[in-house]
Design a protein around this motif. Structure first.
Motif, PDB file in Angstrom:
ATOM      1  N   CYS A 141      -4.261  46.181  -2.145  1.00 50.14           N
ATOM      2  CA  CYS A 141      -5.599  46.256  -2.729  1.00 50.14           C
ATOM      3  C   CYS A 141      -6.136  47.673  -2.667  1.00 50.14           C
ATOM      4  O   CYS A 141      -6.800  48.152  -3.581  1.00 50.14           O
ATOM      5  CB  CYS A 141      -6.543  45.300  -2.008  1.00 50.14           C
ATOM      6  SG  CYS A 141      -6.546  45.504  -0.222  1.00 50.14           S
ATOM      7  N   ALA A 173      -7.350  36.648  -0.766  1.00 46.77           N
ATOM      8  CA  ALA A 173      -8.344  36.861   0.282  1.00 46.77           C
ATOM      9  C   ALA A 173      -9.605  37.536  -0.234  1.00 46.77           C
ATOM     10  O   ALA A 173     -10.581  37.635   0.483  1.00 46.77           O
ATOM     11  CB  ALA A 173      -7.749  37.706   1.408  1.00 46.77           C
ATOM     12  N   ARG A 174      -9.560  37.991  -1.473  1.00 44.39           N
ATOM     13  CA  ARG A 174     -10.728  38.695  -2.009  1.00 44.39           C
ATOM     14  C   ARG A 174     -11.424  37.843  -3.057  1.00 44.39           C
ATOM     15  O   ARG A 174     -10.786  37.036  -3.736  1.00 44.39           O
ATOM     16  CB  ARG A 174     -10.289  40.010  -2.654  1.00 44.39           C
ATOM     17  CG  ARG A 174      -9.933  41.073  -1.658  1.00 44.39           C
ATOM     18  CD  ARG A 174      -9.339  42.264  -2.335  1.00 44.39           C
ATOM     19  NE  ARG A 174      -9.231  43.383  -1.419  1.00 44.39           N
ATOM     20  CZ  ARG A 174     -10.065  44.402  -1.398  1.00 44.39           C
ATOM     21  NH1 ARG A 174     -11.053  44.463  -2.267  1.00 44.39           N
ATOM     22  NH2 ARG A 174      -9.923  45.361  -0.510  1.00 44.39           N
ATOM     23  N   ARG A 225     -14.288  34.230   2.837  1.00 47.62           N
ATOM     24  CA  ARG A 225     -13.613  35.319   3.523  1.00 47.62           C
ATOM     25  C   ARG A 225     -12.523  34.743   4.422  1.00 47.62           C
ATOM     26  O   ARG A 225     -11.554  35.395   4.726  1.00 47.62           O
ATOM     27  CB  ARG A 225     -14.604  36.119   4.357  1.00 47.62           C
ATOM     28  CG  ARG A 225     -15.592  36.901   3.520  1.00 47.62           C
ATOM     29  CD  ARG A 225     -16.501  37.703   4.411  1.00 47.62           C
ATOM     30  NE  ARG A 225     -17.355  38.567   3.637  1.00 47.62           N
ATOM     31  CZ  ARG A 225     -17.953  39.632   4.128  1.00 47.62           C
ATOM     32  NH1 ARG A 225     -17.778  39.961   5.400  1.00 47.62           N
ATOM     33  NH2 ARG A 225     -18.726  40.390   3.374  1.00 47.62           N
ATOM     34  N   LYS A 229     -14.749  40.764   0.853  1.00 48.40           N
ATOM     35  CA  LYS A 229     -13.662  40.196   1.640  1.00 48.40           C
ATOM     36  C   LYS A 229     -13.993  40.253   3.122  1.00 48.40           C
ATOM     37  O   LYS A 229     -15.008  40.830   3.516  1.00 48.40           O
ATOM     38  CB  LYS A 229     -12.390  40.991   1.392  1.00 48.40           C
ATOM     39  CG  LYS A 229     -12.505  42.425   1.903  1.00 48.40           C
ATOM     40  CD  LYS A 229     -11.246  43.194   1.670  1.00 48.40           C
ATOM     41  CE  LYS A 229     -10.225  42.894   2.720  1.00 48.40           C
ATOM     42  NZ  LYS A 229     -10.621  43.382   4.054  1.00 48.40           N
ATOM     43  N   CYS A 230     -13.093  39.678   3.922  1.00 48.04           N
ATOM     44  CA  CYS A 230     -13.219  39.703   5.376  1.00 48.04           C
ATOM     45  C   CYS A 230     -13.217  41.138   5.886  1.00 48.04           C
ATOM     46  O   CYS A 230     -12.452  41.975   5.424  1.00 48.04           O
ATOM     47  CB  CYS A 230     -12.039  38.939   5.968  1.00 48.04           C
ATOM     48  SG  CYS A 230     -11.732  39.286   7.696  1.00 48.04           S
ATOM     49  N   CYS A 248      -8.218  37.586   5.249  1.00 46.45           N
ATOM     50  CA  CYS A 248      -7.614  38.856   4.854  1.00 46.45           C
ATOM     51  C   CYS A 248      -6.652  39.288   5.940  1.00 46.45           C
ATOM     52  O   CYS A 248      -6.970  39.229   7.120  1.00 46.45           O
ATOM     53  CB  CYS A 248      -8.678  39.920   4.653  1.00 46.45           C
ATOM     54  SG  CYS A 248      -7.977  41.582   4.494  1.00 46.45           S
ATOM     55  N   ASN A 249      -5.467  39.738   5.538  1.00 48.30           N
ATOM     56  CA  ASN A 249      -4.441  40.101   6.501  1.00 48.30           C
ATOM     57  C   ASN A 249      -4.568  41.537   7.003  1.00 48.30           C
ATOM     58  O   ASN A 249      -3.783  41.965   7.830  1.00 48.30           O
ATOM     59  CB  ASN A 249      -3.061  39.891   5.888  1.00 48.30           C
ATOM     60  CG  ASN A 249      -2.708  38.423   5.827  1.00 48.30           C
ATOM     61  OD1 ASN A 249      -2.306  37.837   6.817  1.00 48.30           O
ATOM     62  ND2 ASN A 249      -2.897  37.799   4.679  1.00 48.30           N
ATOM     63  N   HIS A 250      -5.520  42.252   6.491  1.00 47.38           N
ATOM     64  CA  HIS A 250      -5.738  43.646   6.891  1.00 47.38           C
ATOM     65  C   HIS A 250      -4.409  44.396   6.989  1.00 47.38           C
ATOM     66  O   HIS A 250      -4.059  44.985   8.013  1.00 47.38           O
ATOM     67  CB  HIS A 250      -6.523  43.707   8.198  1.00 47.38           C
ATOM     68  CG  HIS A 250      -7.912  43.187   8.035  1.00 47.38           C
ATOM     69  ND1 HIS A 250      -8.939  43.945   7.551  1.00 47.38           N
ATOM     70  CD2 HIS A 250      -8.434  41.951   8.233  1.00 47.38           C
ATOM     71  CE1 HIS A 250     -10.049  43.220   7.480  1.00 47.38           C
ATOM     72  NE2 HIS A 250      -9.767  42.003   7.876  1.00 47.38           N
ATOM     73  N   CYS A 265      -4.225  41.429  -4.508  1.00 48.46           N
ATOM     74  CA  CYS A 265      -4.074  40.778  -3.200  1.00 48.46           C
ATOM     75  C   CYS A 265      -3.178  39.550  -3.340  1.00 48.46           C
ATOM     76  O   CYS A 265      -3.498  38.631  -4.081  1.00 48.46           O
ATOM     77  CB  CYS A 265      -5.433  40.360  -2.645  1.00 48.46           C
ATOM     78  SG  CYS A 265      -5.260  39.413  -1.123  1.00 48.46           S
TER      79      CYS A 265
END
Lengths: 258, 248, 406
Positions: A139, A177-178, A86, A189-190, A131-133, A173
Motif C-alpha cells: 500500500c 485491511a483498508r 479496521r 485503516k488500523c 492490518c498486517n503492518h 492491500c
C-alpha cells in the motif's frame, strides 16, 4: 520469517539506523513531547526510533466474541456500518466434504449465529484480522503522494490531511485491511492504535480481548510479551508468498486461512 | 535563423519550457509541507497528529486506581484476563470526570453469551451454555458474579434418586435452592423412600417466604399477595416449582 | 454514499461466498473504466499518425492531422475522470509536489505532462505553424490576434524555417512513439503491478493495454474520418480506409493473440485463484467478456474487416462493413476496460466470494457523468477542427507540399 531486525526493507532500514544514530548522538533532543497526561510515559518522552511494533494472534484462544472489532470502532470512531472495519473476526467452518465456509457478520461484533450443521464439521475456528503492518507494504509502495507510510516505529499510517483519495492503496492491500472513509474521503485503516501505543497503552483490541488471543509488543525487546509469543509458538503470516512481510503473526492458523 | 544560428521557433518554445519548469520548481518550494521528507517520503508532523488522537479506552490499570477492591477480586478469579472495559465499555471519559460519565454495565442476558453462548467454533474447554435453555429469562448475574465467576453448583442432595427433577431444576430459576427449602425431608425418607415420604409444601406461606409482597427476599424475585393470589389453591397446583415460568 | 450503501444493502443476494467486509464497496468504478479507455484512444490515434509520418504510409495522409487533433482532444479529457474520482481532487497537485517515485500512479502527472506538452502540442504546433501564420495574416478581428497568439510571435515561414519545422517534428515523432507506448503501457502497469490482485497482476497487462489502445485508436480514426467526410460532403479516399482497415486487422490479431495467451497461461498454470476467476467469468463477466468483448468486439469485427478488406465487394458495402466493425471494436475495447477494472474488483481477495457492481445513474461516479466525459472529447475535437482545419483542401495546394516534404 521473523528476526530481530525485521525492519522494513531498503530505504526505511537505512533511515532507521540513521535516526538511531542521531538519537544516540543528540539524546536530549526528542521529536515527540507528550504532555504529562494520565497516561503519559514516565519520562514524558517517546522516541519512535527505539520501537518496532508487531502483533501476535493465537487462533486457539480466540472465542469469536468480537469485542476487539467493537472496541476498535469505539476507540477510533469508525463508522458503525458493517462495511468499514479496521479489525474484524472471521469464522471458518471446514466441513468433512466440500468448500470451506467463511463468514464475518458485522465483523463479528454482534456474535456469530449458528448457521451450519454441526454434524458435518471437521474443523472450525475464529480468526481475527487486521492490518498486517507489513515490513514491505504494497500500500505504501503504490501511494502516489506519500500520504501513507511506514512510521519509524514500524506502523503503517495514513496521513488524513494529505491523502488524495485515489484508493490505489486499497486495491494494493492483499488483506482487505483498508477502506475508504465515507466522511473524510480518504483511505483509512488500523493504526495499531498509534495514539495509545506511543503512550504505553496496548491497542484497544488487545485491551479488551478477554482471552489474550491478541498479544501486542515488540519482537526486539526481551521483556515484551510478544517476544515470548514468537519464542514459543509455530507462527505463520497471511499470504507469505506475496512477500509483504507482515508483522501480525498467527499461531495455530489453519492452511485454509487467507 | 537568428544571429546565434538557433532556429527561430526554438526561442518561444524554450521560453515556455523555462517558464513551466520555473513554475514547477517554485510551486515545489512554496507548497511542499514543511516537515515532508524529514524521516521518509511523508509529512513527519502527520505522525504527531495521529498520535494526538483522543484515547477512549482508559485501560484496566486506570480502573484499579479507584476500584481496587473489585479489581483485586477480579484478579483472583477466572476473569483476571478480562479487562474492565471489555464489559463496561470505554471509560476514559469516566476517569476524566467520574461523576459526569458512568460506564455501562450489561446486566441483561444479551451480553455474556457473546463469549459464553455455545458456538462450535469456540475452542473446546471454553465454558459455554445454551442461552435458550439455560435459566431462560433470568439475568446471568443472579447466579454468576462477573467479577468472580464460579460455576454455581446447584444443590444435588437428592439427585441420586431424583435426577430427572434435578436436571430440570438446575437450569431453572430455583437452581440455587436446596430441595429442603421447600420440601420437609425426614431422615427416614433416605432409608425407606417408599414408606416415609418427603412432603410437598402444605401451605402457601412456604412460597410466600420469597414471593410474598412483604417478604424481604431479593428485589428481582416476582411478588404476589399471598392473601388474595390464586384463591384457595396451593401454589404448586398451578405453578411447577422445579421449572417455574415467569409472569404466567 | 448513502445511496450506494442502501443500494448494496438491498442487494445482499448479489454477494456469493465470503468477501472481506471492506470489499462491499467497489473502489474503482465507471470513471476508472473510461480513463484507460480514453488514454488508449489517445495513444492509438497518435501511433497511427506517427505511422504515416515516420514510415511514409502515404495512403494515411488524409487522417494524419485529424489523428493528431483527435489524440489531443481525448488527451485533454483523459485526466478528468481521474480527478472526479478522487476523494480530494483539490489535493491532486500533490502528485507533482511530492511524487512518490515507487508509485506507478505518481508518474502519471509526469508522463501525462511530457506527452501533452512535449509531444502532442509541440508536434501539432510545428505541423500547423505555417497555417497558423497564414491565418494570422488573412483573418480579421479577434481571430487574427488569436492566431497571432498561437504562432507564439514567430512568423517566419520561409522554406528554410519550414524545413526545420519538419525535421524537428520528425524527431518529436520518433520520441513520441515510445512516449505513446509509455503513456498507455504505464496505465496497464498500474493494474499489472498489483500483486494482491490475481486478475490484474500479469506481466502481459501493459502490452495487452498497448495493443488494445492501438486497436481502439485506429477504429476511432476510421469512425472520425468517415463521419467527418460525410459532414463535409467529401468523397472518402478508399485507399486510406483500406489501409486503416488493414492496420486495424493486424493490431487486432496481435491484441487478440496476446489476450488469448494470457488466458491460456492462467488456465494452464491453474493457480490458487483459478477457481474463483472461472466462477467470475462464467457468471458476473459472461456478458461483458465472452459476449461483448470476444464475440461482438473481436471476432465479429475481425471477420467483417477481413472479408471487406480482402473480399471483392463494392466500395459502398466495404464502407458499411468498416463502419460497423469500427463501432463494434469500440464496444469491444470498452468492454475490455470494463472487464479489467470492474472484473478485478468483483471477486474477493480472500478468493472465496464474488460481489457485484451496480451502476449509479447520478453522482460523480454515475452514468451521466461518464457519458458526458465520453462526449466531451468529440466536442473539443469539433472546436479544434474549426480552429485548426486538418483538411488538406482548405489551405489549398501549399499544405500538400508541406506535409510531404523532401
Amino acid at each position: 520469517m521473523i528476526d530481530n531486525n525485521n525492519k522494513p526493507v531498503n530505504r526505511r532500514g537505512f533511515l532507521g539506523s540513521c535516526s538511531r544514530f542521531i538519537a544516540a548522538g543528540l539524546g536530549a533532543i526528542s521529536v515527540f513531547k507528550f504532555g504529562g497526561s494520565l497516561w503519559g510515559q514516565e519520562n514524558g518522552q517517546y522516541n519512535p526510533a527505539e520501537h518496532n511494533y508487531a502483533m501476535g494472534i493465537d487462533v486457539h484462544k480466540c472465542i469469536g466474541c468480537g469485542r476487539c472489532a467493537d472496541a476498535c470502532k469505539r476507540e477510533n470512531d469508525v463508522t458503525r456500518e458493517p462495511y468499514y472495519f479496521r479489525t474484524w473476526v472471521e469464522r471458518y467452518v471446514i466441513p468433512s466434504e466440500g468448500e470451506t465456509v467463511v463468514d464475518s457478520p458485522n465483523g463479528g461484533i454482534d456474535g456469530f449465529p449458528e448457521t451450519v450443521d454441526k454434524n458435518d464439521v471437521l474443523r472450525t475456528f475464529f480468526v481475527p484480522k487486521l492490518c498486517n503492518h507489513c515490513s514491505n507494504p504494497p500500500c505504501v509502495q503504490v501511494c502516489p503522494v506519500g500520504a501513507t507510510f511506514a512510521s519509524r516505529d514500524g506502523v503503517v499510517l495514513v496521513d488524513e490531511k494529505y491523502c488524495v483519495g485515489c484508493r490505489y492503496c486499497i486495491q494494493a492491500c492483499p488483506y482487505g485491511a483498508r477502506y475508504f472513509h465515507p466522511e473524510s474521503k480518504t483511505a483509512d485503516k488500523c493504526t495499531f492504535c498509534y495514539h495509545r501505543i506511543t503512550k504505553g497503552l496496548p491497542p484497544a483490541c488487545v485491551e479488551v480481548c478477554p482471552t489474550h488471543a491478541r498479544v501486542f509488543g515488540e519482537i526486539g525487546q526481551l521483556s515484551s510479551p510478544l517476544r515470548r509469543f514468537v519464542r514459543f509458538n509455530d507462527l505463520t503470516v497471511l499470504k507469505p508468498w506475496l512477500n509483504t512481510k507482515p508483522k501480525v503473526y498467527y499461531a495455530g492458523a489453519d492452511g485454509e486461512v487467507r | 535563423m537568428n544571429k546565434l544560428g538557433i532556429p527561430g521557433q526554438i526561442v518561444p518554445l524554450a521560453i515556455i519550457g523555462v517558464v513551466v519548469i520555473a513554475a514547477f520548481i517554485a510551486a515545489r518550494m512554496l507548497f511542499v509541507p514543511d516537515t515532508f521528507g524529514e524521516y521518509g517520503h511523508y509529512r513527519a508532523s502527520a505522525v504527531e497528529e495521529i498520535a494526538s488522537q483522543e484515547i477512549v479506552y482508559a485501560g484496566h490499570e486506570a480502573c484499579n486506581d479507584c476500584h481496587d477492591d473489585i479489581f483485586e477480586t477480579k484478579q483472583e478469579s477466572k476473569h483476571r484476563d478480562v479487562s474492565c472495559e471489555a464489559c463496561h465499555g470505554p471509560a476514559a471519559d469516566h476517569i476524566e470526570a467520574p461523576d459526569e460519565f458512568t460506564p455501562t454495565a450489561p446486566r441483561g442476558r444479551g451480553y455474556c453469551p457473546l463469549c459464553h453462548g455455545y458456538n462450535p467454533s469456540r475452542p473446546s474447554g471454553f465454558p459455554q451454555i445454551l442461552p435458550k435453555t439455560h435459566n431462560p429469562g433470568k439475568a446471568c448475574m443472579t447466579c454468576h458474579d462477573p467479577h468472580s465467576p464460579v460455576l454455581p453448583h446447584a444443590p444435588e442432595d437428592c439427585s441420586a434418586c431424583h435426577r430427572d427433577i434435578a436436571n430440570v431444576k438446575q437450569v431453572s430459576h430455583h437452581a440455587t435452592l436446596s430441595c429442603r427449602t421447600c420440601h420437609d425431608v425426614p431422615d427416614e425418607h433416605l432409608i425407606q423412600p417408599k414408606f416415609v415420604r418427603a412432603e410437598k409444601p402444605a401451605n402457601r406461606e412456604r412460597c410466600g417466604q420469597c414471593h410474598d409482597r412483604d417478604s424481604d427476599s431479593p428485589r428481582e424475585i416476582p411478588r404476589i399477595n399471598i392473601e388474595t393470589h390464586g384463591e384457595r389453591n396451593l401454589c404448586w397446583e398451578c405453578h411447577y416449582p422445579h421449572y417455574p415460568e415467569v409472569g404466567k | 454514499m448513502e445511496n450506494l450503501v442502501t443500494t448494496m444493502a438491498g442487494n445482499f443476494g448479489g454477494i456469493t461466498g465470503y468477501i472481506y467486509p471492506n470489499e462491499y464497496e467497489l473502489h474503482w468504478q465507471l470513471l476508472i473504466v473510461i480513463y484507460p479507455y480514453l488514454t488508449g484512444l489517445v495513444a492509438g490515434a497518435f501511433i497511427l499518425a506517427s505511422l504515416e509520418r515516420l514510415f511514409r504510409v502515404n495512403e494515411l495522409q488524409p487522417v494524419y492531422r485529424l489523428s493528431l487533433l483527435t489524440a489531443l482532444s481525448f488527451m485533454i479529457v483523459a485526466p478528468l475522470p481521474l480527478l472526479a474520482h478522487l476523494g480530494h481532487p483539490e489535493r491532486s497537485f500533490e502528485m507533482f509536489l511530492t511524487p512518490h517515485v515507487q508509485s506507478a500512479m505518481a508518474m502519471f502527472g509526469f508522463v501525462y505532462g511530457w506527452y501533452l506538452m512535449v509531444v502532442l502540442l509541440l508536434e501539432i504546433w510545428l505541423d500547423y505553424r505555417r497555417d497558423i501564420v497564414l491565418f494570422g495574416r488573412e483573418k480579421k478581428g479577434i481571430s487574427k490576434y488569436f492566431y497571432k497568439f498561437l504562432s507564439l510571435g514567430f512568423s517566419d515561414i520561409s522554406d528554410k524555417s519550414l524545413l526545420f519545422d519538419d525535421k524537428l517534428g520528425r524527431f518529436i515523432t520518433i520520441i513520441g512513439i515510445p512516449s505513446a507506448f509509455l503513456l498507455h503501457g504505464y496505465v496497464g502497469f498500474i493494474f499489472g503491478s498489483v500483486k494482491a490482485n490475481p486478475w490484474w497482476g500479469s506481466v502481459l497487462m501493459p502490452i495487452v493495454f498497448l495493443f488494445s489502445a492501438i486497436v481502439s485508436g485506429i477504429a476511432l480514426m476510421i469512425l472520425v474520418y468517415m463521419v467527418s467526410s460525410l459532414f463535409r460532403w467529401k468523397q472518402m479516399k478508399m485507399a486510406c480506409l483500406n489501409k486503416l482497415a488493414e492496420f486495424l486487422i493486424y493490431a487486432m490479431i496481435v491484441d487478440f493473440s496476446l489476450e488469448l495467451l494470457d488466458f491460456i497461461h492462467r488456465l494452464y498454470q491453474s493457480e490458487e485463484s483459478i477457481s474463483i476467476l472461472s466462477d467470475m467469468i462464467s457468471s458476473r463477466l459472461f456478458v461483458s467478456l465472452i459476449v461483448t468483448q470476444i464475440l461482438l468486439g473481436t471476432i465479429l469485427p475481425l471477420v467483417s474487416l477481413i472479408s471487406a478488406r480482402f473480399g471483392k465487394f463494392p466500395d459502398e458495402l466495404k464502407r458499411m462493413l468498416y463502419f460497423i466493425a469500427a463501432i463494434l471494436v469500440q464496444v469491444g475495447i470498452f468492454s475490455t476496460r470494463w472487464n479489467v477494472v470492474i472484473g478485478g474488483q468483483l471477486f474477493s481477495k480472500s478468493l472465496r466470494g464474488l460481489t457485484f457492481y451496480k451502476i449509479e445513474l447520478f453522482g460523480l461516479e454515475g452514468l451521466l457523468i461518464t457519458i458526458a466525459l465520453l462526449i466531451l472529447p468529440l466536442v473539443i475535437l469539433y472546436v479544434l477542427v474549426k480552429v485548426l482545419p486538418p483538411w488538406s483542401d482548405v489551405v489549398a495546394d501549399q499544405t500538400q507540399s508541406q506535409t510531404q516534404p523532401n
